[in-house]
Design a protein around this motif. Structure first.
Motif, PDB file in Angstrom:
ATOM      1  N   ALA A  89       0.864  -1.180   0.000  1.00 33.78           N
ATOM      2  CA  ALA A  89       0.000   0.000   0.000  1.00 33.78           C
ATOM      3  C   ALA A  89       0.899   1.227   0.000  1.00 33.78           C
ATOM      4  O   ALA A  89       1.998   1.207   0.562  1.00 33.78           O
ATOM      5  N   GLY A  90       0.436   2.298  -0.629  1.00 34.73           N
ATOM      6  CA  GLY A  90       1.228   3.520  -0.669  1.00 34.73           C
ATOM      7  C   GLY A  90       2.142   3.572  -1.877  1.00 34.73           C
ATOM      8  O   GLY A  90       1.833   3.028  -2.945  1.00 34.73           O
ATOM      9  N   GLU A  91       3.300   4.193  -1.697  1.00 40.29           N
ATOM     10  CA  GLU A  91       4.214   4.452  -2.810  1.00 40.29           C
ATOM     11  C   GLU A  91       5.654   4.351  -2.343  1.00 40.29           C
ATOM     12  O   GLU A  91       5.987   4.749  -1.219  1.00 40.29           O
ATOM     13  N   ALA A  92       6.515   3.824  -3.203  1.00 45.93           N
ATOM     14  CA  ALA A  92       7.956   3.777  -2.942  1.00 45.93           C
ATOM     15  C   ALA A  92       8.693   3.610  -4.262  1.00 45.93           C
ATOM     16  O   ALA A  92       8.193   2.959  -5.185  1.00 45.93           O
ATOM     17  N   MET A  93       9.863   4.195  -4.353  1.00 43.25           N
ATOM     18  CA  MET A  93      10.727   4.084  -5.526  1.00 43.25           C
ATOM     19  C   MET A  93       9.974   4.367  -6.825  1.00 43.25           C
ATOM     20  O   MET A  93      10.192   3.748  -7.857  1.00 43.25           O
ATOM     21  N   GLY A  94       9.038   5.315  -6.747  1.00 37.38           N
ATOM     22  CA  GLY A  94       8.339   5.761  -7.942  1.00 37.38           C
ATOM     23  C   GLY A  94       7.187   4.887  -8.391  1.00 37.38           C
ATOM     24  O   GLY A  94       6.583   5.141  -9.432  1.00 37.38           O
ATOM     25  N   ILE A  95       6.834   3.842  -7.612  1.00 41.17           N
ATOM     26  CA  ILE A  95       5.703   3.005  -7.990  1.00 41.17           C
ATOM     27  C   ILE A  95       4.638   3.058  -6.889  1.00 41.17           C
ATOM     28  O   ILE A  95       4.952   3.252  -5.717  1.00 41.17           O
ATOM     29  N   LYS A  96       3.380   2.877  -7.308  1.00 37.12           N
ATOM     30  CA  LYS A  96       2.258   2.982  -6.382  1.00 37.12           C
ATOM     31  C   LYS A  96       1.472   1.675  -6.362  1.00 37.12           C
ATOM     32  O   LYS A  96       1.383   0.966  -7.364  1.00 37.12           O
ATOM     33  N   SER A  97       0.865   1.402  -5.212  1.00 38.02           N
ATOM     34  CA  SER A  97      -0.044   0.275  -5.094  1.00 38.02           C
ATOM     35  C   SER A  97      -1.447   0.716  -5.477  1.00 38.02           C
ATOM     36  O   SER A  97      -1.865   1.821  -5.143  1.00 38.02           O
ATOM     37  N   PRO A  98      -2.215  -0.161  -6.135  1.00 34.73           N
ATOM     38  CA  PRO A  98      -3.608   0.164  -6.441  1.00 34.73           C
ATOM     39  C   PRO A  98      -4.547  -0.053  -5.264  1.00 34.73           C
ATOM     40  O   PRO A  98      -5.736   0.260  -5.362  1.00 34.73           O
ATOM     41  N   VAL A  99      -4.042  -0.585  -4.152  1.00 36.83           N
ATOM     42  CA  VAL A  99      -4.894  -0.866  -3.002  1.00 36.83           C
ATOM     43  C   VAL A  99      -5.431   0.440  -2.426  1.00 36.83           C
ATOM     44  O   VAL A  99      -4.677   1.396  -2.204  1.00 36.83           O
ATOM     45  N   TYR A 100      -6.751   0.465  -2.196  1.00 39.37           N
ATOM     46  CA  TYR A 100      -7.401   1.638  -1.606  1.00 39.37           C
ATOM     47  C   TYR A 100      -7.450   1.473  -0.099  1.00 39.37           C
ATOM     48  O   TYR A 100      -7.919   0.452   0.409  1.00 39.37           O
ATOM     49  N   THR A 101      -6.974   2.466   0.629  1.00 35.88           N
ATOM     50  CA  THR A 101      -6.979   2.415   2.087  1.00 35.88           C
ATOM     51  C   THR A 101      -7.872   3.531   2.619  1.00 35.88           C
ATOM     52  O   THR A 101      -7.592   4.705   2.423  1.00 35.88           O
ATOM     53  N   ARG A 102      -8.958   3.130   3.300  1.00 38.03           N
ATOM     54  CA  ARG A 102      -9.872   4.132   3.854  1.00 38.03           C
ATOM     55  C   ARG A 102      -9.160   4.997   4.891  1.00 38.03           C
ATOM     56  O   ARG A 102      -9.395   6.200   4.990  1.00 38.03           O
ATOM     57  N   THR A 103      -8.320   4.369   5.695  1.00 40.31           N
ATOM     58  CA  THR A 103      -7.422   5.103   6.581  1.00 40.31           C
ATOM     59  C   THR A 103      -6.099   5.216   5.844  1.00 40.31           C
ATOM     60  O   THR A 103      -5.489   4.191   5.523  1.00 40.31           O
ATOM     61  N   PRO A 104      -5.633   6.421   5.499  1.00 40.98           N
ATOM     62  CA  PRO A 104      -4.410   6.551   4.700  1.00 40.98           C
ATOM     63  C   PRO A 104      -3.249   5.758   5.304  1.00 40.98           C
ATOM     64  O   PRO A 104      -2.863   5.984   6.457  1.00 40.98           O
ATOM     65  N   THR A 105      -2.714   4.818   4.525  1.00 41.00           N
ATOM     66  CA  THR A 105      -1.747   3.851   5.038  1.00 41.00           C
ATOM     67  C   THR A 105      -0.692   3.539   3.980  1.00 41.00           C
ATOM     68  O   THR A 105      -0.998   3.479   2.790  1.00 41.00           O
ATOM     69  N   MET A 106       0.537   3.304   4.436  1.00 42.34           N
ATOM     70  CA  MET A 106       1.585   2.744   3.588  1.00 42.34           C
ATOM     71  C   MET A 106       2.053   1.429   4.210  1.00 42.34           C
ATOM     72  O   MET A 106       2.110   1.290   5.432  1.00 42.34           O
ATOM     73  N   PHE A 107       2.351   0.452   3.360  1.00 43.66           N
ATOM     74  CA  PHE A 107       2.796  -0.865   3.806  1.00 43.66           C
ATOM     75  C   PHE A 107       3.809  -1.330   2.771  1.00 43.66           C
ATOM     76  O   PHE A 107       3.442  -1.678   1.650  1.00 43.66           O
ATOM     77  N   LEU A 108       5.078  -1.318   3.139  1.00 41.68           N
ATOM     78  CA  LEU A 108       6.176  -1.592   2.211  1.00 41.68           C
ATOM     79  C   LEU A 108       7.015  -2.754   2.719  1.00 41.68           C
ATOM     80  O   LEU A 108       7.398  -2.783   3.892  1.00 41.68           O
ATOM     81  N   ASP A 109       7.308  -3.706   1.841  1.00 41.35           N
ATOM     82  CA  ASP A 109       8.122  -4.874   2.160  1.00 41.35           C
ATOM     83  C   ASP A 109       9.480  -4.675   1.491  1.00 41.35           C
ATOM     84  O   ASP A 109       9.604  -4.768   0.270  1.00 41.35           O
ATOM     85  N   PHE A 110      10.505  -4.389   2.299  1.00 38.56           N
ATOM     86  CA  PHE A 110      11.844  -4.094   1.787  1.00 38.56           C
ATOM     87  C   PHE A 110      12.795  -5.261   1.982  1.00 38.56           C
ATOM     88  O   PHE A 110      12.784  -5.921   3.028  1.00 38.56           O
ATOM     89  N   SER A 111      13.642  -5.498   0.987  1.00 37.84           N
ATOM     90  CA  SER A 111      14.769  -6.423   1.092  1.00 37.84           C
ATOM     91  C   SER A 111      16.034  -5.674   0.675  1.00 37.84           C
ATOM     92  O   SER A 111      16.073  -5.042  -0.388  1.00 37.84           O
ATOM     93  N   LEU A 112      17.061  -5.725   1.527  1.00 39.64           N
ATOM     94  CA  LEU A 112      18.333  -5.047   1.266  1.00 39.64           C
ATOM     95  C   LEU A 112      19.459  -6.073   1.181  1.00 39.64           C
ATOM     96  O   LEU A 112      19.642  -6.878   2.099  1.00 39.64           O
ATOM     97  N   LYS A 113      20.196  -6.037   0.095  1.00 43.22           N
ATOM     98  CA  LYS A 113      21.368  -6.892  -0.037  1.00 43.22           C
ATOM     99  C   LYS A 113      22.487  -6.374   0.875  1.00 43.22           C
ATOM    100  O   LYS A 113      22.446  -5.204   1.299  1.00 43.22           O
ATOM    101  N   PRO A 114      23.470  -7.210   1.196  1.00 46.30           N
ATOM    102  CA  PRO A 114      24.599  -6.732   2.000  1.00 46.30           C
ATOM    103  C   PRO A 114      25.221  -5.478   1.391  1.00 46.30           C
ATOM    104  O   PRO A 114      25.445  -5.398   0.178  1.00 46.30           O
TER     105      PRO A 114
END
Length: 300
Positions: free
Chosen positions: A160-185
């Motif tokens: 949900a929300g936006e990161a790195m220039g891309i947006k989720s199509p999920v509609y959140t009645r309560t404004p929310t961001m939910f991002l799953d990050f993976s970082l290489k060493p």
């Protein structure tokens, strides 16, 4: 909000509290690591509960009601089948998402749909008083349809929300961001978060340094509450991948009265909800004769 490695974060949010989410029993035979919604942190506006769940058949979350909020289920491993008293049924697998608005009332079950251990995250997002009694609604996305981006050793799945220039199509009645990050060493991340929002991190794998490059590394199953600022800064200085979620939301600033799976604004509304559920009225009409298929034959 956008991603940029060139000083996009002017004021990184500090970690103001940290909790290790320890395993506890929930549902019928299920194990959860609860980080929000426990004694030390009952509410983090607008978030009511965050569970990292682990369940194997025949254990699970048999028929139970909700009113007044949304549940967000994000699968990390295995599969869960959801059924409700309106006839909706579906299975979400690894990487899939279900964003359910319980609104005025749902009775549903969530049960394992594969062999072995099913793992995932479930987040409860509170609804404002004007939205608590809306009609139930589902947004379900298969893993392949969740927006992803990668750059400089950082990968993000935008639930949900936006990161790195891309947006989720999920509609959140309560404004929310939910991002799953993976970082290489060796990777470094800066992710903006609206300054007026509350935000937290929950670590899933590896170890990372959050908010201050001189901080001690933080390992898996920790909840980090973030203080004021305009974003999150993270470093992976280890030799293994780091994975975590970043969740933020606009605070509702309203009273919260919770009775188990019901969350309203006043005790009178909770009393009415209990009466509605017990009498199968005002949104719970179908609860009177419904029983999920997934638990038929099981002794619950």
């Amino acid at each position: 909000m956008s991603y940029n490695n060139n000083n996009v974060i002017q004021e990184p949010r500090p970690v103001v509290r940290k909790f290790l989410a320890r395993p506890q029993h929930e549902g019928v035979g299920a194990i959860v690591r609860r980080s929000i919604g426990r004694f030390e942190l009952k509410y983090f506006d607008p978030f009511l509960v965050l569970d990292e769940f682990s369940v194997s058949a025949p254990a699970g979350f048999p028929d139970h009601p909700h009113r007044g909020f949304e549940t967000v289920t994000y699968m990390l491993q295995g599969a869960i089948t959801h059924e409700d008293f309106e006839g909706h049924k579906g299975t979400i697998k690894e990487g899939d998402l279900q964003w359910m608005t319980a609104g005025r009332g749902i009775v549903h079950s969530e049960m394992p749909a594969a062999k072995g251990t099913q793992r995932g995250l479930q987040l409860w997002v509170n609804l404002s008083s004007k939205n608590k009694m809306v009609e139930p609604r589902y947004q379900e996305m298969m893993s392949k349809d969740i927006a992803e981006a990668a750059k400089d050793g950082v990968k993000v799945r935008v639930i949900a929300g936006e990161a790195m220039g891309i947006k989720s199509p999920v509609y959140t009645r309560t404004p929310t961001m939910f991002l799953d990050f993976s970082l290489k060493p060796g990777a470094h991340l800066q992710q903006p978060v609206p300054a007026s929002w509350n935000a937290f991190v929950y670590t899933l794998e590896g170890e990372g340094i959050f908010c201050n490059s001189r901080s001690s590394p933080i390992t898996a199953h920790n909840l980090l509450l973030l203080g004021s600022g305009d974003g999150l800064e993270v470093w992976n200085k280890s030799s293994k991948p780091l994975r975590f979620i970043l969740v933020g939301g606009k605070p509702l600033g309203e009273p919260v009265v919770q009775f188990g799976p019901f969350v309203m604004n006043t005790q009178e509304e909770i009393d009415q909800t209990i009466e509605d559920y017990e009498n199968c009225n005002n949104g719970f009409e179908n609860a009177k004769h419904w029983r999920s298929e997934s638990i038929n034959g099981l002794n619950y």
